[in-house]
Write an enzyme that holds these catalytic residues in place. Sequence first.
Site, PDB file in Angstrom:
ATOM      1  N   SER A 171       0.816  -1.203   0.051  1.00  0.00           N
ATOM      2  CA  SER A 171      -0.077  -0.014  -0.002  1.00  0.00           C
ATOM      3  C   SER A 171       0.906   1.326   0.000  1.00  0.00           C
ATOM      4  CB  SER A 171      -1.050  -0.052   1.114  1.00  0.00           C
ATOM      5  OG  SER A 171      -0.199  -0.252   2.238  1.00  0.00           O
ATOM      6  N   CYS A 200      -7.098  -6.453   0.053  1.00  0.00           N
ATOM      7  CA  CYS A 200      -5.538  -6.290   0.870  1.00  0.00           C
ATOM      8  C   CYS A 200      -5.201  -4.785   0.670  1.00  0.00           C
ATOM      9  CB  CYS A 200      -4.746  -7.316   0.365  1.00  0.00           C
ATOM     10  SG  CYS A 200      -3.705  -7.864   1.618  1.00  0.00           S
ATOM     11  N   ARG A 233      -0.059 -11.143   4.717  1.00  0.00           N
ATOM     12  CA  ARG A 233       0.165 -10.004   5.262  1.00  0.00           C
ATOM     13  C   ARG A 233      -1.024  -8.943   5.268  1.00  0.00           C
ATOM     14  NH1 ARG A 233       3.860  -6.659   2.943  1.00  0.00           N
ATOM     15  NH2 ARG A 233       3.655  -7.625   0.906  1.00  0.00           N
ATOM     16  N   HIS A 253      -7.390 -12.695  -0.172  1.00  0.00           N
ATOM     17  CA  HIS A 253      -7.169 -12.565  -1.672  1.00  0.00           C
ATOM     18  C   HIS A 253      -7.707 -13.582  -2.739  1.00  0.00           C
ATOM     19  CE1 HIS A 253      -3.432  -9.983  -2.235  1.00  0.00           C
ATOM     20  NE2 HIS A 253      -3.198 -10.415  -0.902  1.00  0.00           N
ATOM     21  N   GLU A 303      -8.679 -13.930  -5.577  1.00  0.00           N
ATOM     22  CA  GLU A 303      -7.948 -13.935  -6.912  1.00  0.00           C
ATOM     23  C   GLU A 303      -6.916 -15.165  -7.068  1.00  0.00           C
ATOM     24  OE1 GLU A 303      -7.040 -11.851  -4.920  1.00  0.00           O
ATOM     25  OE2 GLU A 303      -4.859 -11.349  -5.413  1.00  0.00           O
TER      26      GLU A 303
END
Length: 190
Positions: free
Chosen positions: A50, A79, A135, A170, A172
Amino acid sequence: MSKTVGVLALQGAYQKHVESLEKLGVACRLIRKAGELENCAALILPGGESTTISLLLQENGLYQPIKFFAQNHPVMGVCAGMIMMASEVDDKRVTPLALLPFKAQRNFYGRQVHSFTDDIKLTFDSKPFNAPFIRAPGIKNPSAEIKVLATHKEETVMIGCGKHVALSFHPELTDDTRIHEYWLSRSNNF
Ligand code: GLN
């Protein structure tokens, strides 16, 4: 209205979202410049780092255009993308887009070695979702208009408000397309 979904592709895990959307038969387009948002009907902010995504949004002139786009198009943040959707982040290096009123806590579940996959409970489907947490950030202080969409133990791991959804895991990285499908189903455009 076009049914193309934009996937922010400045950094991080964007390619796997393309595959999830392809599985659903939804057209997509990688977004690296503001002009590329044109004709997109929705946008995914993928995972990654980020602090880096925040910097690159500014450097590539995407910060304001995405805020503007989100006023009337659905956005899904995953995320690090979820962190970018928050109104507040516990790390001053991140300037979030403030698309949803909650606070994101970076690395809430610890470092890379503490990454894990576990079943989470969805409010919109009776079958659990096996979710990879890498994370992962925490979802803190959601305001009253935010709906909890998934939980892991006592923690909220997916929220929604209007057409937007944000999640700390996640989807995906799995073969299970229910999360993408659910997000798209919240909008009448798909
Ligand atoms: N920990 C990362 C961050 O704070 C997010 C990790 C991820 O997107 N998988 O930006």
